[in-house]
Structure formats: C-alpha cells, structure tokens
Scaffold this motif. Structure first.
Motif, short mmCIF file in Angstrom:
data_model
loop_
_atom_site.label_atom_id
_atom_site.label_comp_id
_atom_site.label_asym_id
_atom_site.label_seq_id
_atom_site.Cartn_x
_atom_site.Cartn_y
_atom_site.Cartn_z
N ASP A 132 35.08 30.00 27.35
CA ASP A 132 35.84 29.38 26.27
C ASP A 132 36.45 28.07 26.77
N PRO A 133 35.66 26.98 26.79
CA PRO A 133 36.16 25.74 27.40
C PRO A 133 37.42 25.21 26.73
N LEU A 134 37.57 25.48 25.43
CA LEU A 134 38.75 24.92 24.75
C LEU A 134 40.05 25.61 25.16
N ALA A 135 39.92 26.66 26.00
CA ALA A 135 41.13 27.31 26.53
C ALA A 135 41.55 26.70 27.87
N GLY A 175 45.64 21.77 21.99
CA GLY A 175 44.97 22.52 20.92
C GLY A 175 43.52 22.81 21.23
N ALA A 176 42.84 23.45 20.27
CA ALA A 176 41.46 23.89 20.49
C ALA A 176 40.51 23.19 19.53
N HIS A 177 40.78 21.92 19.24
CA HIS A 177 39.89 21.21 18.31
C HIS A 177 38.74 20.57 19.09
N LEU A 371 27.08 35.55 24.96
CA LEU A 371 27.62 34.47 24.12
C LEU A 371 26.51 33.55 23.62
N LEU A 372 25.47 33.41 24.43
CA LEU A 372 24.33 32.59 23.97
C LEU A 372 23.64 33.26 22.79
N ARG A 373 23.55 34.60 22.83
CA ARG A 373 22.95 35.30 21.69
C ARG A 373 23.72 35.00 20.41
#
Ligand SMILES: Cc1cc2nc3c(=O)[nH]c(=O)nc-3n(C[C@H](O)[C@H](O)[C@H](O)COP(=O)(O)OP(=O)(O)OC[C@H]3O[C@@H](n4cnc5c(N)ncnc54)[C@H](O)[C@@H]3O)c2cc1C
Length: 386
Positions: A132-135, A175-177, A371-373
């Motif tokens: 989850d890169p946005l974290a 944020g996670a935008h 997650l790729l699935r």
C-alpha cells in the motif's frame, strides 16, 4: 537436447552467445564480493544497449528483447540467481523506465550505469508494509530554494547496502490521493543518508538487501523525477516493467535445473530400471519443460511488445498476469525438481539442489500475487478495490 521451447533463431543465438561469453567470467565469481561480481558481469555488456566487440550479430533484436537474452544468458552460464535477479531488477525496474522519463542529460548525470560502475536501487517499501504505497511515511518537504528535505526509512530494498543512487518514492503531500507521492533520485553518499548492513535472508541470498535511512537529507530541486505528485504514475511504470520482465532472471536457472534433472533421471537406477523409465517421473519432467516454455513465451512476448513501442499503461493487466503466471510456474517447476532430486534437493553442492524459497519470493516482490489478482480483476471491469 532437442529443445522444444525455442524462440526465434536470433533470440536463441543471442542467449547462447551471452552464455558462452559469460561462462569464463562466471566461473571466477565465487570468491568475489557482490560489487565485483556486478562489475565483472556488467562488463559483458549485460546492462548496456551497445554490444561489445566480438558479440554475435543480434542487430535485429530490439533493446528490451536483447536485455532479456542477456539476463537469460548469464543465468544459463550459472551466474548466481541473486545477481541475475538484481541485474534484471535494475535493467527492467529502473534503467528502462527512467530512460523513458529522464532527459538525456539527466540520464548521463547518473554516471556509468551500463558498465556497472554505478549501481541503482528502487526504494519504495517501508517496514510498515509495501503493498500500500499511499500509506508510506517517508516524506520530502519543499524548501524555499526549490529543493527538498527528505526524512524517513525505506526497508527490504534490493542492493541498498551497496548501491550508489536510489530512486526514492516519498510523500510530498498528506493523505492517500493519487498525487501524494513524488519520485527522487538520491545520491546515497549525501550527508544524512545511512544504510543498514545486508539483511540475512533465505531467498536470493546472493543479492544484498537492506534499509536506507534519510535524516533530513537536502535534495536539489532537479533530484525530483518529473513533476511533483508524479510518484504513483512513475511507480506504475516501474512496476509494470518489473512485472512484465523481472522474472527473466529465472529462465537461466530453470534451464540449468531442467538439464540436470533430466541427466539425473536418465542415469539413476531405481527398481531395476532407470528412473526416467517411470511414467510419473517422465510426466514431471514434461511439466517442468511446459512451465519453462510458458515462462519464455510470456517474457519474450512482453519484451517484443515493449520493443514495438507499446506503452506501459497499456500493459498493466498483461504484466500482472505475466508475473503471476511465471511466479506460479517457477514454483511448480521447482517443486517437481525437488521431488525428483530426492534428498539431494536439500543438499548444497549436490548438483540437484532445488531452492523453493527463490520462486516463493516471486509471489511477493513487484507486487504480491494476491493483490495483482485483485488489480487484474479491476482492470477487467470488476468493482473491486484493494
Ligand atoms: C526478494 C525481494 C526483493 C525485494 N526488493 C525490493 C526493492 O528493491 N525495493 C523495494 O522497495 N521493495 C522490495 N521488496 C519488497 C516488496 O516490494 C514488498 O515485499 C511487497 O511490496 C509487499 O509488501 P510487504 O512484504 O510489506 O507485504 P504486505 O503489504 O504486508 O502484504 C502481505 C500479504 O498480505 C496480503 N494482502 C494484504 N492486503 C491484501 C488485500 N487487500 N487483498 C489481498 N491480499 C492482501 C497479500 O497476500 C500480501 O502478500 C522486495 C521483496 C522481496 C521478497
């Protein structure tokens, strides 16, 4: 052997040529450290798009296909799997995507990447998680002079303990935008950068992995790659390249394991006959050949599309499918090899060692397969989120 998984004659010639030239270099690698191994193998032209003198004519191959043949060739010659992995990771996860976005000057400012003098790494994951890169918490705060101050810690980064320059993804907005992250090229000799010792690990043991700490590191404005907020877009490109091609590192080791397993099954005596006379044994060998065939077809197919100029944003779903398929084939291939090798599969230097950790790791790096699935299904129109 009568290979049934041949690609075009030029591809086969390029792989054979690289394997032949790499053979004497690889034979001397065992006593060298990682950086010396890297330089020696890069000196064969593995990471460069110009062919060194004496290399067989492979002019009709595009640069991406040529890169896959080079990585397969060094693996065929027996280069350590971790070295093949790290080189494939730099080629496909960094060199190709960066050359698409950097100016010629910015690319040459990185230094002698192609001949192995400068080593790059890709710093995305943090100890809290990678999917989850946005974290992410690593952040780059803008200064009045247009530069940035980088603060945070990246972990589980291939080649971090030895690399010269890192592509670091950092938060430039809260944020996670989708525009919260920006990419930076960071000189790892800069004040405030420190790196861990290599993490002891069980997969790809020859490739050092570690952490990078950034303690208020001053970055010039031109260290940002592209525009502020372009992190997720570049990450999509780097991961599509990786998902589509990184596993080319496994082709050489797979071929070597298949050849050794066939030789073993042909010579080993069991129950008053040769082991390979058993239909179950023959079936496993065929399944191994089938897995290798599929992996080669998918990887060279992906390389051919990239050479034709298909853009990575048109390949995200296919690259994810390629990565899932090859990771699963590589694992089932190695399970067959482990079964057929018997106890020797678990004995170092037996010649039949079957390392299940390496293919298992393939289901995690460049995006966990689960997650790729999910992202494949989303790409096909399902209303599914991570
Ligand atoms: C050999 C190797 C080399 C690596 N090299 C690098 C590198 O050079 N640079 C770098 O930045 N990172 C690198 N990594 C780290 C890699 O990118 C991360 O491991 C990966 O992104 C997954 O992050 P994680 O391990 O924190 O797993 P997590 O994010 O903790 O996820 C673990 C598991 O949780 C499950 N899961 C979580 N959420 C969901 C969901 N929503 N749906 C379904 N399943 C879910 C999945 O099964 C997933 O595999 C490397 C990893 C390996 C194994």
């Amino acid at each position: 052997m009568n290979a049934t998984f041949a690609q075009s004659p030029s591809i086969e010639a390029a792989v054979d040529d690289m394997a032949l030239r790499a053979d004497p270099v690889v034979a001397k690698l065992e006593t060298s450290g990682f950086r010396d191994q890297w330089r020696a193998v890069a000196g064969l032209g593995v990471l460069g798009d110009r062919q060194p003198p004496g290399q067989q004519e492979t002019g009709e191959l595009g640069p991406v296909t040529r890169a896959v043949t080079a990585i397969e060739g060094i693996g065929r010659a027996g280069a350590p799997a971790g070295l093949c992995y790290a080189m494939a990771s730099q080629w496909f996860g960094l060199q190709f995507p960066l050359r698409d976005v950097l100016s010629g000057q910015a690319w040459s400012d990185l230094g002698a990447v192609a001949n192995g003098e400068v080593l790059l790494c890709h710093a995305l994951t943090e100890e809290g998680g990678g999917s989850d890169p946005l974290a992410m918490e690593t952040r780059a705060d803008r200064l009045d002079d247009g530069g940035f101050v980088l603060t945070g810690r990246k972990a589980y980064v291939t080649a971090a303990p030895v690399a010269d320059i890192a592509l670091v993804f950092a938060r430039t907005s809260p944020g996670a935008h989708p525009f919260a992250l920006s990419p930076f090229l960071v000189d790892l000799a800069a004040p405030g950068v420190s790196r861990s010792s290599p993490f002891p690990k069980t997969a790809l043991v020859d490739a050092p992995m570690g952490a990078l700490d950034f303690d208020e590191v001053r970055l010039p404005a031109n260290s940002m790659v592209g525009e502020e907020g372009a992190g997720l877009a570049l990450l999509t490109a780097t991961t599509t390249w990786e998902r589509g091609l990184l596993l080319s590192y496994a082709l050489g080791p797979m071929r070597r394991v298949l050849d050794r397993t066939i030789a073993w099954a042909t010579s080993r005596q069991h129950f008053g006959r040769r082991m390979g006379a058993s239909h179950l044994v023959a079936g496993r060998i065929s399944d191994m050949a089938l897995a290798l065939l599929r992996c080669r077809r998918l990887l060279y197919g992906m390389a051919e599309r990239l050479d034709r100029g298909v853009r990575t944003n048109q390949l995200t779903v296919d690259a994810a499918l390629t990565k899932i398929s090859i990771a699963e084939d590589y694992l089932s291939f190695t399970r067959h090899a482990a079964a057929l090798g018997g106890v020797r599969a678990f004995i170092e230097e037996s010649g039949l060692t079957a390392d299940l950790a390496d293919p298992m790791a393939a289901s995690t790096y460049a995006g966990p397969n689960d997650l790729l699935r999910v992202s494949v299904a989303r790409g096909l129109g399902l209303p599914v989120q991570n």
